[in-house]
Every structure is written in structure tokens, then in C-alpha cells.
Design an enzyme around this catalytic site. Structure first.
Site, PDB file in Angstrom:
ATOM      1  N   ASN A 172      31.032  19.153 -39.515  1.00 35.65           N
ATOM      2  CA  ASN A 172      32.200  18.844 -38.683  1.00 35.65           C
ATOM      3  C   ASN A 172      33.365  18.469 -39.608  1.00 35.65           C
ATOM      4  OD1 ASN A 172      34.140  17.596 -37.132  1.00 35.65           O
ATOM      5  ND2 ASN A 172      32.718  16.359 -35.930  1.00 35.65           N
TER       6      ASN A 172
ATOM      7  N   CYS B  85      39.631  14.600 -34.169  1.00 33.17           N
ATOM      8  CA  CYS B  85      39.148  15.993 -34.239  1.00 33.17           C
ATOM      9  C   CYS B  85      39.928  16.932 -33.322  1.00 33.17           C
ATOM     10  CB  CYS B  85      37.661  16.053 -33.910  1.00 33.17           C
ATOM     11  SG  CYS B  85      36.660  15.105 -35.044  1.00 33.17           S
TER      12      CYS B  85
ATOM     13  N   HIS C 137      35.925  23.220 -31.240  1.00 31.93           N
ATOM     14  CA  HIS C 137      35.739  22.283 -32.348  1.00 31.93           C
ATOM     15  C   HIS C 137      34.264  22.296 -32.750  1.00 31.93           C
ATOM     16  CE1 HIS C 137      35.560  18.867 -34.841  1.00 31.93           C
ATOM     17  NE2 HIS C 137      35.055  18.044 -33.943  1.00 31.93           N
TER      18      HIS C 137
END
Ligand code: COA
Length: 320
Positions: free
Chosen positions: A277, A111, A247
């Protein structure tokens, strides 16, 4: 030379899946998912795949930057979910958009991948190796989650975000990345395992496995500290930052980071409610949305920060 973002673009999986839809798949509830994470829905692919999402985001970024893909000299795709080991997703994008003159390769930092890719592109640009690069974060985690595991399958979505960066004479760009391989076991996905010459077993795909609470603790500590270090090193004050683009993994993580930095929540835009996500894509999708909504003004100082499997983390500070 200083790295400047001159165009953004994004795309997402074609199918919208709401929390209510997931109630039909695993034992969960909209209330549990939303209160724990801030997520209401996410997009997943229906077969179009990562190549199509990444190429669409890249094309939009080139159009907005006012450049032809033929001017792109470097394509970096941050992804954990390539279609193939080779060709890389970056090479696939190159073929799709006709960026014939570019060198292209993938970056794997889960990520945090978009920040790692931006950091890498910056090195090529400031060294004078290249002048124009495409940096893409793209992930299709719907193909790596166990759709029977409610602890993980409700969290992720598919998407891609891209930026065109160019070496300019003025502006501001700093970035830093870090890793801690000794703690990798708290967030894993074994891509293929068990293939063996002696037993002739075929490899099996693995799924995402996560110690959610440990990842949470890691994120709320590491993200503010890497932002604080970056601001200090470059003599910037938190109050002078227009936006912190973090993020998009969990609304509560973002709120905790804002609190730790002592900065108001309005400076931390979020779109996790709609996308979930999207891993390496989350920061560039958010950036593209803000940009297209006209919320970014020339000279605005923006901080971006990511964290994820590896463990990895990274931040960037730039002037719009
Ligand atoms: N629906 C309903 N119940 C669920 C559930 C779901 N989708 N997922 C887990 N549960 C249950 C668990 O089984 C557990 O039940 P039990 O107490 O009967 O055993 C209970 O909810 C609490 O689980 P827990 O894992 O302690 O929840 P949590 O409050 O820590 O929230 C996360 C879980 C994943 C939302 C949270 O830990 C988190 O966001 N962590 C960070 C993850 C992350 O950011 N990952 C990406 C990194 S890039």
C-alpha cells in the site's frame, strides 16, 4: 473546459523488501501477509526520500505529455509524509524540476489524497484559472510505521505517481470526494506530539495506528457506494467502464468491491503484490503502469476510487 490526463509517470523506493525479508524483522510469515492482503513485496526508500521520488515521477509524466516543466502552472502533491512542514513537497518538486511558473502546494487526505488533488486541479482547470497542472501522489510511509508492529509494518511501501492534466475542449471528467471526521480514530498517525513550553519536553514522532477490521468494513462499503453514486449521477453504466483503478490497500477489499458492483475481476487491475500500500501514490502508479503497458485506449472510460485516513474517500470518472 474538460480535464484530460495527457501524461503519467511513477517511481518507487530503491530497496525491494520481500515478505521473507520481513520474517527477519517481526514475527510474521509470507503466508500470513499474502493470504490476508495479497502483498508479496514492497519498495522502501534508502535515504533518497519523497522529494526525489515525487520529482522523478513528475519529470517522467512531463516527458510523456511532451511538455516542458516550464509550461506547468499548478503543482499539487498529495502526501501524508512531507520531509518538512515547509517548504511543501510541491514546492520542493517545483525547484527540482524547474517548473518556475507554477503555484505549488500540498494536499493532505491520506490514501485518498491523489483523488482529492485531482478533484482540486479539475476545479482550477474548468474555471479557466490554469490550463496545465501536475498532480502527484507521493508517500514514504516507511518512515511512519513502527517496524516492531507486525499489524501495520507489513502493509505499506514507498512510491510516487504523477499525471499531467490539461484543460481541453472535449472529453469527460467527473470527480467527487467526501470525509467523515467523526470516525478518524480508526486510522491515525500523530506526526509530532508532546512538545510543551511549560515542561520543556521535546515533541516525539508518532506511528501509524489502525483498527484493521474497521478500516476494512469502511472500505468495502464506502468505495462501491461512491462509485455507484458517481455512475448514476452521470448516467454511466458499470459495464461501459473499461477499468476500475482502486486504491491498492488489500486484494480482498478490491475483490469485495468488484463483487458488490457486479463487475468482473479483470476490470480491476492490481499491483499490490509488488508495491504494498503506497498510500496517495497507489492509484497513479497503477495508472502509469497500465498506460506504459499500452493497455489504455483513447476513449476508454476509467473509474478511479480511493479511501483512507480522515476518514476520506473519493472517486473520479474520466475518458482516456
Ligand atoms: N503476521 C502474522 N500475524 C499477524 C500479523 C502479521 N503481520 N498481523 C496481525 N497478526 C495476527 C494478529 O495478532 C491476530 O492474532 P490473534 O488472533 O492471536 O490476536 C491475527 O493475526 C488476526 O489479526 P486481525 O487483525 O484480526 O487480522 P485481519 O484478518 O483483520 O487482517 C488486516 C488484518 C490489516 C490485513 C486487515 O484487517 C485489513 O487489511 N484491513 C484494512 C487495512 C487497510 O486497508 N488499511 C489501509 C487503509 S488506507
Amino acid at each position: 473546459m474538460i480535464t484530460k490526463i495527457i501524461g503519467t509517470g511513477s517511481s518507487q523506493g530503491r530497496r525491494r523488501v520481500s515478505n521473507q525479508d520481513l520474517e527477519q524483522v517481526v514475527e510474521t510469515s509470507d503466508e500470513w501477509i499474502h493470504s490476508r492482503t495479497g502483498i508479496s513485496s514492497r519498495y522502501v526508500t534508502e535515504g533518497e526520500g519523497i522529494k526525489a521520488m515525487a520529482a522523478e515521477a513528475a519529470e517522467k509524466a512531463c516527458i510523456q505529455a511532451g511538455i516542458s516543466p516550464k509550461e506547468v502552472e499548478l503543482i499539487l502533491v498529495a502526501t501524508s509524509t512531507p520531509e518538512c512542514c515547509f517548504p511543501s513537497t510541491a514546492c520542493q518538486v517545483q525547484g527540482e524540476i524547474g517548473a518556475e511558473g507554477a503555484a505549488a502546494f500540498d494536499i493532505s487526505a491520506a490514501c485518498s489524497g491523489f483523488i482529492f488533488a485531482l478533484h482540486t486541479a479539475n476545479s482550477f482547470l474548468v474555471s479557466g484559472t490554469y490550463k496545465t497542472a501536475l498532480v502527484i501522489g507521493a508517500d514514504e510511509l516507511s518512515k511512519l510505521v513502527d517496524w516492531n508492529d507486525r499489524r501495520t509494518c507489513v502493509l505499506f511501501g514507498d512510491g510516487a505517481g504523477a499525471v499531467v492534466v490539461r484543460a481541453e475542449d472535449d472529453g469527460k471528467f467527473f470527480s467527487a470526494v467526501g470525509s467523515d471526521g467523526s470516525r478518524g480514530e480508526i486510522l491515525t498517525c500523530v506526526s509530532r506530539s508532546g512538545g510543551n513550553f511549560i515542561t520543556k519536553k521535546q515533541p516525539k514522532m508518532g506511528f501509524i495506528a489502525m483498527d484493521g477490521q474497521e478500516v476494512f468494513k469502511f472500505a468495502v462499503k464506502k468505495v462501491p457506494s461512491c462509485i455507484e453514486e458517481m455512475l448514476k449521477e452521470h448516467q454511466e453504466k458499470p459495464e461501459d467502464i473499461r477499468y476500475y483503478l482502486l486504491h491498492q490497500a488489500n486484494e480482498r477489499i478490491i475483490a469485495a468491491v468488484a463483487k458488490r458492483l457486479g463487475e468482473p475481476a479483470e476490470k480491476f487491475p492490481m499491483n499490490i503484490s509488488a508495491y504494498g500500500n503506497t498510500s496517495a501514490a497507489s492509484i497513479p502508479i497503477l495508472l502509469d503502469e497500465l498506460n506504459r503497458e499500452g493497455k489504455l485506449n483513447r476513449g476508454d472510460k476509467i473509474v478511479m476510487a480511493g479511501f483512507g485516513g480522515g476518514l476520506t474517500w473519493g472517486s473520479a470518472l474520466l475518458e482516456w
